[in-house]
Design a protein around this motif. Structure first.
Motif, PDB file in Angstrom:
ATOM      1  N   ILE A   3       0.801  -1.226   0.000  1.00 38.30           N
ATOM      2  CA  ILE A   3       0.000   0.000   0.000  1.00 38.30           C
ATOM      3  C   ILE A   3       0.834   1.276   0.000  1.00 38.30           C
ATOM      4  O   ILE A   3       0.283   2.371  -0.139  1.00 38.30           O
ATOM      5  CB  ILE A   3      -0.975   0.029   1.194  1.00 38.30           C
ATOM      6  CG1 ILE A   3      -0.211   0.136   2.515  1.00 38.30           C
ATOM      7  CG2 ILE A   3      -1.887  -1.187   1.174  1.00 38.30           C
ATOM      8  CD1 ILE A   3      -1.100   0.354   3.723  1.00 38.30           C
ATOM      9  N   THR A   4       2.152   1.162   0.149  1.00 34.21           N
ATOM     10  CA  THR A   4       3.011   2.353   0.177  1.00 34.21           C
ATOM     11  C   THR A   4       3.112   2.981  -1.208  1.00 34.21           C
ATOM     12  O   THR A   4       3.305   2.290  -2.207  1.00 34.21           O
ATOM     13  CB  THR A   4       4.419   1.989   0.684  1.00 34.21           C
ATOM     14  OG1 THR A   4       4.315   1.516   2.030  1.00 34.21           O
ATOM     15  CG2 THR A   4       5.343   3.192   0.658  1.00 34.21           C
ATOM     16  N   SER A   5       3.004   4.293  -1.256  1.00 37.07           N
ATOM     17  CA  SER A   5       3.134   5.003  -2.520  1.00 37.07           C
ATOM     18  C   SER A   5       4.585   4.979  -2.992  1.00 37.07           C
ATOM     19  O   SER A   5       5.513   4.909  -2.185  1.00 37.07           O
ATOM     20  CB  SER A   5       2.656   6.447  -2.347  1.00 37.07           C
ATOM     21  OG  SER A   5       2.707   7.146  -3.573  1.00 37.07           O
ATOM     22  N   CYS A  23      -4.888   8.077  -8.681  1.00 36.91           N
ATOM     23  CA  CYS A  23      -3.451   8.150  -8.449  1.00 36.91           C
ATOM     24  C   CYS A  23      -2.754   7.218  -9.427  1.00 36.91           C
ATOM     25  O   CYS A  23      -3.153   6.054  -9.567  1.00 36.91           O
ATOM     26  CB  CYS A  23      -3.116   7.751  -7.015  1.00 36.91           C
ATOM     27  SG  CYS A  23      -1.405   8.100  -6.535  1.00 36.91           S
ATOM     28  N   ALA A  24      -1.737   7.724 -10.115  1.00 33.81           N
ATOM     29  CA  ALA A  24      -0.982   6.897 -11.041  1.00 33.81           C
ATOM     30  C   ALA A  24      -0.309   5.748 -10.290  1.00 33.81           C
ATOM     31  O   ALA A  24      -0.071   5.832  -9.080  1.00 33.81           O
ATOM     32  CB  ALA A  24       0.073   7.753 -11.746  1.00 33.81           C
ATOM     33  N   GLN A  25      -0.019   4.671 -11.003  1.00 31.02           N
ATOM     34  CA  GLN A  25       0.694   3.545 -10.419  1.00 31.02           C
ATOM     35  C   GLN A  25       1.911   3.201 -11.269  1.00 31.02           C
ATOM     36  O   GLN A  25       1.839   3.175 -12.501  1.00 31.02           O
ATOM     37  CB  GLN A  25      -0.209   2.312 -10.322  1.00 31.02           C
ATOM     38  CG  GLN A  25      -1.402   2.487  -9.393  1.00 31.02           C
ATOM     39  CD  GLN A  25      -1.952   1.163  -8.916  1.00 31.02           C
ATOM     40  OE1 GLN A  25      -1.281   0.386  -8.248  1.00 31.02           O
ATOM     41  NE2 GLN A  25      -3.208   0.894  -9.256  1.00 31.02           N
ATOM     42  N   THR A  26       3.026   2.933 -10.599  1.00 26.09           N
ATOM     43  CA  THR A  26       4.227   2.447 -11.273  1.00 26.09           C
ATOM     44  C   THR A  26       4.356   0.968 -10.938  1.00 26.09           C
ATOM     45  O   THR A  26       4.627   0.606  -9.797  1.00 26.09           O
ATOM     46  CB  THR A  26       5.480   3.214 -10.815  1.00 26.09           C
ATOM     47  OG1 THR A  26       5.616   3.129  -9.389  1.00 26.09           O
ATOM     48  CG2 THR A  26       5.389   4.679 -11.203  1.00 26.09           C
ATOM     49  N   LEU A  27       4.141   0.125 -11.940  1.00 25.62           N
ATOM     50  CA  LEU A  27       4.107  -1.316 -11.738  1.00 25.62           C
ATOM     51  C   LEU A  27       5.139  -2.002 -12.630  1.00 25.62           C
ATOM     52  O   LEU A  27       5.440  -1.534 -13.730  1.00 25.62           O
ATOM     53  CB  LEU A  27       2.705  -1.860 -12.053  1.00 25.62           C
ATOM     54  CG  LEU A  27       1.530  -1.183 -11.332  1.00 25.62           C
ATOM     55  CD1 LEU A  27       0.211  -1.740 -11.855  1.00 25.62           C
ATOM     56  CD2 LEU A  27       1.634  -1.368  -9.823  1.00 25.62           C
ATOM     57  N   ASP A  28       5.660  -3.141 -12.146  1.00 24.49           N
ATOM     58  CA  ASP A  28       6.584  -3.908 -12.969  1.00 24.49           C
ATOM     59  C   ASP A  28       5.810  -4.834 -13.907  1.00 24.49           C
ATOM     60  O   ASP A  28       4.571  -4.778 -13.975  1.00 24.49           O
ATOM     61  CB  ASP A  28       7.575  -4.687 -12.094  1.00 24.49           C
ATOM     62  CG  ASP A  28       6.887  -5.697 -11.174  1.00 24.49           C
ATOM     63  OD1 ASP A  28       5.723  -6.080 -11.446  1.00 24.49           O
ATOM     64  OD2 ASP A  28       7.522  -6.122 -10.187  1.00 24.49           O
ATOM     65  N   ALA A  29       6.521  -5.697 -14.611  1.00 27.72           N
ATOM     66  CA  ALA A  29       5.894  -6.560 -15.605  1.00 27.72           C
ATOM     67  C   ALA A  29       4.893  -7.533 -14.999  1.00 27.72           C
ATOM     68  O   ALA A  29       3.957  -7.981 -15.667  1.00 27.72           O
ATOM     69  CB  ALA A  29       6.967  -7.330 -16.373  1.00 27.72           C
ATOM     70  N   SER A  30       5.077  -7.852 -13.715  1.00 27.74           N
ATOM     71  CA  SER A  30       4.157  -8.774 -13.042  1.00 27.74           C
ATOM     72  C   SER A  30       3.005  -8.056 -12.360  1.00 27.74           C
ATOM     73  O   SER A  30       2.178  -8.684 -11.698  1.00 27.74           O
ATOM     74  CB  SER A  30       4.917  -9.618 -12.010  1.00 27.74           C
ATOM     75  OG  SER A  30       5.455  -8.788 -10.990  1.00 27.74           O
ATOM     76  N   LYS A  55      11.053   3.895  -6.002  1.00 25.26           N
ATOM     77  CA  LYS A  55      11.466   4.331  -4.672  1.00 25.26           C
ATOM     78  C   LYS A  55      10.248   4.576  -3.778  1.00 25.26           C
ATOM     79  O   LYS A  55       9.326   5.300  -4.152  1.00 25.26           O
ATOM     80  CB  LYS A  55      12.287   5.616  -4.771  1.00 25.26           C
ATOM     81  CG  LYS A  55      12.833   6.094  -3.438  1.00 25.26           C
ATOM     82  CD  LYS A  55      13.675   7.349  -3.613  1.00 25.26           C
ATOM     83  CE  LYS A  55      14.213   7.841  -2.264  1.00 25.26           C
ATOM     84  NZ  LYS A  55      15.042   9.064  -2.433  1.00 25.26           N
ATOM     85  N   PRO A  56      10.228   3.965  -2.583  1.00 26.32           N
ATOM     86  CA  PRO A  56       9.073   4.148  -1.687  1.00 26.32           C
ATOM     87  C   PRO A  56       8.965   5.587  -1.178  1.00 26.32           C
ATOM     88  O   PRO A  56       9.965   6.237  -0.901  1.00 26.32           O
ATOM     89  CB  PRO A  56       9.365   3.187  -0.532  1.00 26.32           C
ATOM     90  CG  PRO A  56      10.422   2.258  -1.027  1.00 26.32           C
ATOM     91  CD  PRO A  56      11.219   3.032  -2.032  1.00 26.32           C
ATOM     92  N   GLN A  57       7.748   6.051  -1.063  1.00 29.65           N
ATOM     93  CA  GLN A  57       7.453   7.306  -0.375  1.00 29.65           C
ATOM     94  C   GLN A  57       6.812   6.908   0.955  1.00 29.65           C
ATOM     95  O   GLN A  57       5.584   6.777   1.054  1.00 29.65           O
ATOM     96  CB  GLN A  57       6.523   8.183  -1.218  1.00 29.65           C
ATOM     97  CG  GLN A  57       7.129   8.529  -2.583  1.00 29.65           C
ATOM     98  CD  GLN A  57       6.287   9.537  -3.346  1.00 29.65           C
ATOM     99  OE1 GLN A  57       6.474  10.749  -3.222  1.00 29.65           O
ATOM    100  NE2 GLN A  57       5.354   9.033  -4.128  1.00 29.65           N
ATOM    101  N   TRP A  58       7.646   6.692   1.953  1.00 31.47           N
ATOM    102  CA  TRP A  58       7.254   5.957   3.146  1.00 31.47           C
ATOM    103  C   TRP A  58       6.056   6.531   3.883  1.00 31.47           C
ATOM    104  O   TRP A  58       5.285   5.796   4.476  1.00 31.47           O
ATOM    105  CB  TRP A  58       8.453   5.870   4.098  1.00 31.47           C
ATOM    106  CG  TRP A  58       9.538   4.989   3.575  1.00 31.47           C
ATOM    107  CD1 TRP A  58      10.756   5.381   3.091  1.00 31.47           C
ATOM    108  CD2 TRP A  58       9.503   3.569   3.450  1.00 31.47           C
ATOM    109  NE1 TRP A  58      11.473   4.288   2.677  1.00 31.47           N
ATOM    110  CE2 TRP A  58      10.740   3.170   2.887  1.00 31.47           C
ATOM    111  CE3 TRP A  58       8.555   2.594   3.759  1.00 31.47           C
ATOM    112  CZ2 TRP A  58      11.050   1.828   2.629  1.00 31.47           C
ATOM    113  CZ3 TRP A  58       8.856   1.266   3.515  1.00 31.47           C
ATOM    114  CH2 TRP A  58      10.089   0.893   2.949  1.00 31.47           C
TER     115      TRP A  58
END
Length: 219
Positions: A14-16, A60-67, A73-76
């Protein structure tokens, strides 16, 4: 076990992440609900923008990998609204988005200083954790590690409301209402239509306060 410099830090689902930006005020407008009440809306709204009670959710946009997993980088200190909503509504672990149900219910963690009266309902915007991630959650979260934690094992939990930002209409357009303190808002609140939801809140009813060591023995 204390986290050392060589211990890999878990990044909760759930971390941005860096580059995941939220909605702009210019994307918002007003429309009427089925009862003729004024509410927030998007100019190009889709059914996915609203929750089951008609509440509008922040995009909110999402940065996701191929899976399809979050990457970057986490925005804690920031919680991604879509992923928090997914984990909370589906009762999946906030760390790994894996099944969180145990034989005794669902495990929720909270700071020891957070208000809690024995026997009374507990409201939380923190999704549950699975047993595998329960101890790392406490060990690696500075707040829980240094200020203590409370573990709730809930047999009954229901969706209660949202955390969000209230908007108002001014001469210059829609803008957030100043001085907000992120208090949870019940679904029955008459001003729900003016809120942009960012986190889903559950209410724990039938629960026990448990010792984490009894559920997950220390290594």
């Amino acid at each position: 076990m204390k986290r050392t410099a060589t211990t890999k830090r878990l990044v909760p689902y759930i971390t941005s992440r860096k580059g995941e930006y939220g909605v702009l005020d210019s994307e918002l407008t007003l429309d009427l609900d089925t009862f003729g009440r004024t509410r927030l809306a998007y100019h190009n709204e889709t059914p996915d923008d609203r929750g089951p009670r008609g509440e509008l959710w922040g995009r909110c946009a999402q940065t996701l990998d191929a899976s399809g997993r979050p990457t970057g980088k986490p925005q804690w200190r920031l919680v991604h609204p879509t992923r928090q909503r997914e984990a909370m509504s589906q009762l999946r672990c906030q760390i790994g988005f894996c099944p969180a149900e145990t034989s005794g219910g669902y495990l929720f963690l909270a700071g020891a200083a957070e208000p809690h009266r024995p026997g009374e309902p507990v409201r939380t915007a923190q999704p549950p954790v699975c047993l595998a991630h329960a101890r790392p959650s406490v060990e690696q979260c500075k707040h829980l590690r240094e200020k203590g934690h409370v573990a709730f094992l809930a047999r009954e939990t229901t969706v209660w409301g949202v955390v969000g930002t209230r908007y108002r209409f001014t001469q210059s357009g829609l803008e957030p209402l100043p001085g907000q303190d992120d208090e949870p808002l019940p679904y029955e609140h008459p001003q729900l239509g003016w809120f942009l939801a960012s986190q889903l809140v559950r209410e724990l009813r039938d629960y026990d306060v448990v010792n984490l060591d009894d559920l997950v023995p220390a290594a």
